[in-house]
Scaffold this motif. Sequence first.
Motif, PDB file in Angstrom:
ATOM      1  N   ILE A 135       0.835  -1.204   0.000  1.00 32.68           N
ATOM      2  CA  ILE A 135       0.000   0.000   0.000  1.00 32.68           C
ATOM      3  C   ILE A 135       0.869   1.254   0.000  1.00 32.68           C
ATOM      4  CG2 ILE A 135      -1.814   1.270   1.210  1.00 32.68           C
ATOM      5  CD1 ILE A 135      -2.564  -1.385   2.575  1.00 32.68           C
ATOM      6  N   GLY A 136       0.519   2.191  -0.860  1.00 29.99           N
ATOM      7  CA  GLY A 136       1.122   3.510  -0.830  1.00 29.99           C
ATOM      8  C   GLY A 136       0.096   4.521  -0.346  1.00 29.99           C
ATOM      9  N   VAL A 137       0.545   5.494   0.442  1.00 26.89           N
ATOM     10  CA  VAL A 137      -0.360   6.487   1.019  1.00 26.89           C
ATOM     11  C   VAL A 137      -0.079   7.854   0.401  1.00 26.89           C
ATOM     12  CG1 VAL A 137      -1.205   7.567   3.136  1.00 26.89           C
ATOM     13  CG2 VAL A 137      -0.413   5.185   3.181  1.00 26.89           C
ATOM     14  N   VAL A 138      -1.099   8.470  -0.164  1.00 25.50           N
ATOM     15  CA  VAL A 138      -1.001   9.830  -0.701  1.00 25.50           C
ATOM     16  C   VAL A 138      -1.550  10.791   0.340  1.00 25.50           C
ATOM     17  CG1 VAL A 138      -1.874  11.431  -2.446  1.00 25.50           C
ATOM     18  CG2 VAL A 138      -1.172   9.122  -3.098  1.00 25.50           C
ATOM     19  N   ILE A 139      -0.764  11.818   0.669  1.00 24.30           N
ATOM     20  CA  ILE A 139      -1.173  12.795   1.678  1.00 24.30           C
ATOM     21  C   ILE A 139      -1.215  14.195   1.059  1.00 24.30           C
ATOM     22  CG2 ILE A 139      -0.608  13.847   3.912  1.00 24.30           C
ATOM     23  CD1 ILE A 139       0.627  11.211   4.748  1.00 24.30           C
ATOM     24  N   VAL A 164       0.567  -4.922   8.184  1.00 27.52           N
ATOM     25  CA  VAL A 164       0.165  -4.368   6.891  1.00 27.52           C
ATOM     26  C   VAL A 164       1.394  -3.796   6.180  1.00 27.52           C
ATOM     27  CG1 VAL A 164      -1.190  -2.560   5.768  1.00 27.52           C
ATOM     28  CG2 VAL A 164      -2.198  -3.907   7.613  1.00 27.52           C
ATOM     29  N   ASP A 165       1.509  -4.072   4.901  1.00 26.24           N
ATOM     30  CA  ASP A 165       2.696  -3.697   4.125  1.00 26.24           C
ATOM     31  C   ASP A 165       2.498  -2.323   3.490  1.00 26.24           C
ATOM     32  OD1 ASP A 165       4.995  -3.591   2.671  1.00 26.24           O
ATOM     33  OD2 ASP A 165       4.670  -5.448   1.546  1.00 26.24           O
ATOM     34  N   VAL A 166       2.844  -1.282   4.203  1.00 20.68           N
ATOM     35  CA  VAL A 166       2.789   0.087   3.672  1.00 20.68           C
ATOM     36  C   VAL A 166       4.194   0.455   3.215  1.00 20.68           C
ATOM     37  CG1 VAL A 166       2.231   2.499   4.137  1.00 20.68           C
ATOM     38  CG2 VAL A 166       0.921   0.675   5.261  1.00 20.68           C
ATOM     39  N   ILE A 167       4.355   0.694   1.924  1.00 17.84           N
ATOM     40  CA  ILE A 167       5.698   0.936   1.385  1.00 17.84           C
ATOM     41  C   ILE A 167       6.182   2.362   1.644  1.00 17.84           C
ATOM     42  CG2 ILE A 167       5.362  -0.807  -0.403  1.00 17.84           C
ATOM     43  CD1 ILE A 167       5.152   1.631  -2.385  1.00 17.84           C
ATOM     44  N   GLY A 168       5.260   3.267   1.970  1.00 21.22           N
ATOM     45  CA  GLY A 168       5.635   4.643   2.228  1.00 21.22           C
ATOM     46  C   GLY A 168       4.519   5.598   1.835  1.00 21.22           C
ATOM     47  N   TYR A 169       4.829   6.885   1.866  1.00 22.68           N
ATOM     48  CA  TYR A 169       3.824   7.888   1.510  1.00 22.68           C
ATOM     49  C   TYR A 169       4.431   8.949   0.610  1.00 22.68           C
ATOM     50  CZ  TYR A 169       5.854  11.065   5.027  1.00 22.68           C
ATOM     51  OH  TYR A 169       6.697  11.876   5.744  1.00 22.68           O
ATOM     52  N   GLU A 170       3.556   9.631  -0.120  1.00 16.99           N
ATOM     53  CA  GLU A 170       3.934  10.762  -0.962  1.00 16.99           C
ATOM     54  C   GLU A 170       3.032  11.938  -0.634  1.00 16.99           C
ATOM     55  OE1 GLU A 170       6.161  11.456  -3.353  1.00 16.99           O
ATOM     56  OE2 GLU A 170       7.146   9.485  -3.565  1.00 16.99           O
ATOM     57  N   VAL A 171       3.627  13.089  -0.410  1.00 16.27           N
ATOM     58  CA  VAL A 171       2.856  14.317  -0.226  1.00 16.27           C
ATOM     59  C   VAL A 171       2.639  14.949  -1.603  1.00 16.27           C
ATOM     60  CG1 VAL A 171       2.820  16.615   0.838  1.00 16.27           C
ATOM     61  CG2 VAL A 171       3.788  14.673   2.093  1.00 16.27           C
ATOM     62  N   LEU A 205       3.905   6.510  -6.332  1.00 10.48           N
ATOM     63  CA  LEU A 205       3.844   5.363  -5.423  1.00 10.48           C
ATOM     64  C   LEU A 205       3.759   4.056  -6.198  1.00 10.48           C
ATOM     65  CD1 LEU A 205       1.472   6.874  -2.738  1.00 10.48           C
ATOM     66  CD2 LEU A 205       3.823   6.095  -2.337  1.00 10.48           C
ATOM     67  N   LEU A 206       3.037   4.041  -7.302  1.00  6.38           N
ATOM     68  CA  LEU A 206       2.962   2.828  -8.124  1.00  6.38           C
ATOM     69  C   LEU A 206       4.336   2.486  -8.693  1.00  6.38           C
ATOM     70  CD1 LEU A 206      -0.408   3.328 -10.057  1.00  6.38           C
ATOM     71  CD2 LEU A 206       0.016   1.951  -8.028  1.00  6.38           C
ATOM     72  N   GLU A 211       0.676  -1.450  -4.766  1.00  8.30           N
ATOM     73  CA  GLU A 211      -0.370  -2.206  -5.457  1.00  8.30           C
ATOM     74  C   GLU A 211      -1.764  -1.709  -5.097  1.00  8.30           C
ATOM     75  OE1 GLU A 211       1.861  -6.538  -5.473  1.00  8.30           O
ATOM     76  OE2 GLU A 211       1.074  -5.725  -3.592  1.00  8.30           O
ATOM     77  N   ALA A 212      -1.842  -0.867  -4.083  1.00  3.44           N
ATOM     78  CA  ALA A 212      -3.107  -0.266  -3.650  1.00  3.44           C
ATOM     79  C   ALA A 212      -2.795   1.126  -3.112  1.00  3.44           C
ATOM     80  CB  ALA A 212      -3.783  -1.120  -2.579  1.00  3.44           C
ATOM     81  N   ILE A 213      -3.776   2.014  -3.171  1.00  8.35           N
ATOM     82  CA  ILE A 213      -3.553   3.419  -2.812  1.00  8.35           C
ATOM     83  C   ILE A 213      -4.535   3.861  -1.729  1.00  8.35           C
ATOM     84  CG2 ILE A 213      -3.615   5.801  -3.616  1.00  8.35           C
ATOM     85  CD1 ILE A 213      -1.227   4.313  -4.713  1.00  8.35           C
TER      86      ILE A 213
END
Length: 374
Positions: A135-139, A164-171, A205-206, A211-213
């Motif tokens: 999972i990637g998180v957009v902030i 949970v596999d969170v690969i990181g985040y992008e602002v 992030l992709l 694989e999910a956002i």
Amino acid sequence: LLNQAGLSCYKQILRMTFHTEVSNSKLAQLNSKLLKKRFRSLFLLYYNNMLESGEKLGAFIVPTGIGASVGGYAGDASPYAAKFSEISKLIVNPNVVNAGCFSGINSNMFYVEGYTLDRFFKGEINIKPSSHNKIGVVIDKAVPEDVLNVHINTINAVKCVYGVDVIGYEVTDDEVGVKFKVEENNISTGSVKNIETMLDACKKLLKRGAEAIALVCLFDNPEDDNLDYANGIGTDPVGGVEAILSHYISKELEVPCAHSPAFTDYQIYPELVDGRAASEYITPTFLPCILLGLSSAPVLVKNGGININNLDYLVMPYDALGSTPVFEALKRNIKVFAVKQNVTALDITSEKINSAIIEMPDYDACLDFIVNNC
């Protein structure tokens, strides 16, 4: 109830895999990435076997932002959906199970965003069971530093506690600019000023392997827009524009996606509220529920996996029947149930759509009917 043939097959494969690994030093040294891929293949084989063996597949949908008396608050449809997931695999939209720091998702459910649901019902896309999605998180850039820190801590907590596999985040490069409102007809809606900046962050992030956002955008504090929401009256004021955000990303990128709002006021609410809304008043962030949902959300494929022809039934609120899933299910002779226990701000009943829709007084009666007649 798990299909015994499918479960037996799955267990046998797991035993064979374990035996091979402990007896072969080369296989035993496979890294976690390869093991995860193998598990996903077994996971899909298990579900395919269950569908081929005749286990039911249902869909339980409560649209967001329409003031549903069940599912219009914060995960309050979860107990009802859970009962249906005991008698069949169950497709749910995030609104059914999302509950702030809690989640009603379980291993017998498929967590599918609304735009993707429409495409699934049209036969344009299939869903492939998955687990441990990256999972990637957009902030949103508008999120202030203190609120950002709360969400980073939340990400790390969910990773630590649930794996949970969170690969990181992008602002985002620019502020997303989300505005929301509740119309006079009690339907939640809104606007997004700069939705493309959110898309750009998703693409980054992709490229990093997501694989999910998960989307996190800054919202104005909503209390003044619906003073009765905490008392279990009216419509979730942010639900409509949240759907706009997730629909857009799902359409553009074809990946599992869900949204969690961020607010500058993250203090815990000290007053008593209606239980249906309570899970949103005891947490400073709603991010945990979407991370848990996205972790095991099915991936989207054009071929293979599960398609609309595998679906046995669709359960909807009583007067919210004017949607793509309803029309497409009727076209394919899939049983559609309208549950009178769940009313909304809409007035689209079976009388206005199709007499083939089966009306039920409540969810328990609907469940009994499916068990005994479907």
